[in-house]
Design a protein around this motif. Structure first.
Motif, PDB file in Angstrom:
ATOM      1  N   ASP A  98      -1.628  -7.154   0.383  1.00 60.61           N
ATOM      2  CA  ASP A  98      -0.224  -6.817   0.638  1.00 60.61           C
ATOM      3  C   ASP A  98       0.506  -8.156   0.433  1.00 60.61           C
ATOM      4  OD1 ASP A  98      -1.550  -8.552   2.612  1.00 60.61           O
ATOM      5  OD2 ASP A  98      -0.201  -7.700   4.135  1.00 60.61           O
ATOM      6  N   PHE A 150      -7.123  -2.722   6.393  1.00 59.12           N
ATOM      7  CA  PHE A 150      -5.915  -1.957   6.043  1.00 59.12           C
ATOM      8  C   PHE A 150      -5.783  -0.683   5.980  1.00 59.12           C
ATOM      9  CE2 PHE A 150      -3.778  -6.106   3.842  1.00 59.12           C
ATOM     10  CZ  PHE A 150      -3.975  -6.912   4.947  1.00 59.12           C
ATOM     11  N   ARG A 174      -1.688  -2.879   9.097  1.00 56.13           N
ATOM     12  CA  ARG A 174      -2.727  -4.121   8.571  1.00 56.13           C
ATOM     13  C   ARG A 174      -3.437  -4.987   9.647  1.00 56.13           C
ATOM     14  NH1 ARG A 174       1.840  -7.067   5.650  1.00 56.13           N
ATOM     15  NH2 ARG A 174       3.173  -6.426   7.290  1.00 56.13           N
ATOM     16  N   ASP A 218       4.286  -6.876   1.880  1.00 57.03           N
ATOM     17  CA  ASP A 218       3.940  -5.454   1.774  1.00 57.03           C
ATOM     18  C   ASP A 218       4.756  -4.397   0.933  1.00 57.03           C
ATOM     19  OD1 ASP A 218       1.835  -3.575   2.445  1.00 57.03           O
ATOM     20  OD2 ASP A 218       2.663  -2.990   4.359  1.00 57.03           O
ATOM     21  N   THR A 251       3.821  -0.916  -0.576  1.00 60.33           N
ATOM     22  CA  THR A 251       3.369   0.470   0.388  1.00 60.33           C
ATOM     23  C   THR A 251       4.655   1.399   0.231  1.00 60.33           C
ATOM     24  OG1 THR A 251       2.186  -1.210   1.940  1.00 60.33           O
ATOM     25  CG2 THR A 251       2.893   1.297   2.555  1.00 60.33           C
ATOM     26  N   ARG A 300       7.054  -1.077   5.204  1.00 67.06           N
ATOM     27  CA  ARG A 300       6.194  -2.194   5.575  1.00 67.06           C
ATOM     28  C   ARG A 300       5.427  -1.877   6.889  1.00 67.06           C
ATOM     29  NH1 ARG A 300       8.271  -8.310   6.007  1.00 67.06           N
ATOM     30  NH2 ARG A 300       6.252  -9.509   6.779  1.00 67.06           N
ATOM     31  N   ARG A 301       3.978  -2.414   6.668  1.00 67.69           N
ATOM     32  CA  ARG A 301       3.198  -1.612   7.909  1.00 67.69           C
ATOM     33  C   ARG A 301       3.078  -2.748   9.040  1.00 67.69           C
ATOM     34  NH1 ARG A 301      -1.978  -0.970   3.976  1.00 67.69           N
ATOM     35  NH2 ARG A 301      -0.620  -2.695   3.246  1.00 67.69           N
TER      36      ARG A 301
END
Length: 326
Positions: A133, A149, A154, A170, A173, A177-178
């Motif tokens: 990421d 992840f 994450r 990130d 993705t 964004r995680r």
């Protein structure tokens, strides 16, 4: 009735037992380490014999700190000699272990890397990784982490030691964004676009934020930690550390930065980055030290202490060093 003599122990078994003893000494609070040592002891009858003998011979190193320098030096020189000399030296310290291998033991093996860790470092080693990421992950000496992840979050699991994290954007993705988390034995930390250091200690987890915000999650409302702040998290909750003699993130730049730090504490910090025994005489443990020490050259850091303080460094073997009054 006299006790039967110990069996002749193979050198490799004694070397392994010595390695386990030093690992336990340096990180005895690590449950994984204790379990692994127990498995080794149970793997063969001679392992247990060697371990029990070394429990009595632990005074070999501990007792040296209380001996006059000439006696300690003579003893360690004998330990470096042949098999017969080592037996005599061990008896000199009241040890009945008939074995060799103290100096033959590979110092690279003195720290157990947790089995199956995704990323790990050995004693004295610092490494940096760039995760998928974009996160920059640094591991300090004798550290280990797992990286987990998923599509939703994450997670970095700190299994031992110390890390510095600069979270990535990130961007790749699809779902956005995680969230980013760090889990330790004592804490659950959520990073919010930040750079921060996390250290696993016996008494708790130490957190210092360099940039952005980190949320300490627990019972009740999360504790928001801003840049420049440091917290200690344990079973009783989280407490802000107002002042600290040690810069908690300077190691990521290859430095140990101390400000009015007691020599006892500084010695313990330096010992994390080298193999063997590094001890400070209690008579000078209270001396205060301020300075910047380069972690890539611990011997030079020790020499700098003798230049700035009324102390001297006694180096008897690569296994054993002590700082005493000059």
């Amino acid at each position: 009735m006299s006790r039967p003599p110990l069996p002749e122990l193979p050198d490799n078994v004694v070397d392994q037992a010595i390695g386990w003893l030093v690992r336990i000494e340096s990180d005895g609070a690590n449950p994984q380490l204790l379990e692994a040592c127990q498995r080794w002891r149970q793997a063969h009858a001679l392992h247990e014999v060697a371990w029990q003998a070394l429990q009595k011979s632990d005074a070999t190193f501990q007792g040296l700190a209380a001996l006059p320098g000439s006696v300690a030096r003579d003893t360690l020189q004998r330990l470096q000699g042949g098999r017969h000399s080592r037996r005599q030296a061990l008896k000199l310290l009241g040890v009945g272990l008939l074995a060799s291998g103290v100096t033959g033991w590979s110092m690279r093996d003195s720290t157990l890397v947790p089995w199956g860790a995704d990323y790990a470092t050995e004693v004295g080693e610092r490494r940096q990784f760039v995760l998928d990421d974009g996160t920059r992950l640094q591991l300090n000496t004798a550290s280990a982490v797992d990286v987990q992840f998923t599509a939703q979050r994450r997670l970095i699991v700190l299994r031992r030691g110390e890390i510095f994290i600069d979270t990535g954007k990130d961007a790749a993705t699809a779902g956005g964004r995680r969230s980013f988390w760090v889990s330790t034995r004592h804490a659950q930390l959520q990073a919010i676009g930040t750079a921060f250091a996390v250290r696993d200690e016996a008494s708790g987890t130490r957190l210092r934020v360099e940039d952005g915000v980190v949320a300490i999650q627990g019972k009740g409302q999360p504790v928001m930690v801003a840049a420049g702040e440091q917290y200690l998290i344990d079973a009783n909750g989280s407490q802000r550390v107002e002042t600290s003699p040690l810069n908690a993130s300077a190691w990521a730049r290859g430095q140990l930065v101390a400000k009015r730090m007691q020599l006892r504490e500084l010695t313990a910090e330096l010992a994390r980055y080298r193999h063997g025994w590094l001890r400070c005489d209690p008579a000078i443990a209270h001396l205060e030290v301020s300075g910047v020490f380069q972690l890539d050259d611990i011997d030079q850091a020790l020499s700098a202490l003798s230049d700035s303080l009324p102390v001297r460094v006694e180096r008897f073997t690569p296994l054993w060093t002590r700082i005493v009054a000059r």
